[in-house]
Design a protein around this motif. Structure first.
Motif, short mmCIF file in Angstrom:
data_model
loop_
_atom_site.label_atom_id
_atom_site.label_comp_id
_atom_site.label_asym_id
_atom_site.label_seq_id
_atom_site.Cartn_x
_atom_site.Cartn_y
_atom_site.Cartn_z
N THR A 40 0.86 -1.18 0.00
CA THR A 40 0.00 0.00 0.00
C THR A 40 0.90 1.23 0.00
N PRO A 41 0.37 2.37 -0.45
CA PRO A 41 1.20 3.58 -0.55
C PRO A 41 1.84 3.95 0.78
N GLY A 42 3.13 4.21 0.74
CA GLY A 42 3.85 4.62 1.93
C GLY A 42 4.30 3.50 2.82
N GLN A 82 -6.13 -17.43 -4.42
CA GLN A 82 -7.56 -17.36 -4.11
C GLN A 82 -7.73 -16.61 -2.81
N MET A 83 -8.50 -15.54 -2.84
CA MET A 83 -8.68 -14.69 -1.67
C MET A 83 -10.17 -14.69 -1.30
N ASN A 84 -10.47 -15.16 -0.11
CA ASN A 84 -11.84 -15.24 0.37
C ASN A 84 -12.02 -14.35 1.59
N SER A 85 -13.29 -14.07 1.89
CA SER A 85 -13.62 -13.25 3.07
C SER A 85 -12.78 -11.98 3.11
N ASP A 90 -7.35 -5.54 3.23
CA ASP A 90 -6.67 -6.31 2.19
C ASP A 90 -6.43 -5.46 0.93
N THR A 91 -6.97 -4.26 0.92
CA THR A 91 -6.77 -3.37 -0.22
C THR A 91 -5.30 -3.08 -0.40
N ALA A 92 -4.78 -3.35 -1.61
CA ALA A 92 -3.35 -3.18 -1.89
C ALA A 92 -3.08 -3.49 -3.35
N GLN A 118 -4.24 -4.30 -8.88
CA GLN A 118 -4.84 -3.60 -7.74
C GLN A 118 -6.07 -4.34 -7.23
N VAL A 119 -6.11 -4.53 -5.94
CA VAL A 119 -7.28 -5.09 -5.26
C VAL A 119 -7.82 -4.03 -4.31
N THR A 120 -9.10 -3.72 -4.46
CA THR A 120 -9.74 -2.75 -3.59
C THR A 120 -10.98 -3.38 -2.98
N VAL A 121 -11.02 -3.37 -1.65
CA VAL A 121 -12.13 -3.97 -0.92
C VAL A 121 -12.91 -2.86 -0.24
#
Length: 123
Positions: A40-42, A82-85, A90-92, A118-121
């Motif tokens: 993530t940034p920074g 595989q990413m669940n729940s 988890d955004t990164a 990019q994954v954004t939750v």
């Protein structure tokens, strides 16, 4: 040498799932141990999961065990996460990497990196 391309990222609501893919656009993955990292940034790059060349050994960040699963299909020259729940934290930017060393956990031991997906939750 291998060139890596990630895909499968996107926007998902909390509690949802995504499957990331890492494909070799050049070279073959079967010669490498593979891993997923996120950033993530920074912040510094964080280990997510790693897998041995034949998939027989896997490692996970302790905080992600039970929710994320790493796998690979050498015949398809592709690795998966595989990413669940999923949670907002988890955004990164998720990147895959290939290593010729024995280590799976440390980013410094990886030799080749993809550009990331990019994954954004959302909450």
């Amino acid at each position: 040498q291998v060139q890596l391309v990630e895909s499968g990222g996107g926007l998902v609501q909390a509690g949802g799932s995504l499957r990331l893919s890492c494909a070799a656009s050049k070279g073959t993955l079967r010669n490498y141990r593979m891993g997923w990292f996120r950033q993530t940034p920074g912040n510094e790059r964080e280990f997510v999961a790693g897998i041995s060349w034949n998939g027989g050994i896997t490692r996970y960040a302790d905080s992600l065990k039970g929710r994320f699963t790493i796998s690979r299909d050498n015949a398809k020259n592709t690795m998966y996460l595989q990413m669940n729940s999923l949670k907002p934290e988890d955004t990164a930017l998720y990147s895959c990497a290939a290593s010729v060393s024995a280590s799976l956990v440390y980013s410094r031991d990886y030799d080749y990196w993809g550009q990331g997906t990019q994954v954004t939750v959302s909450s």
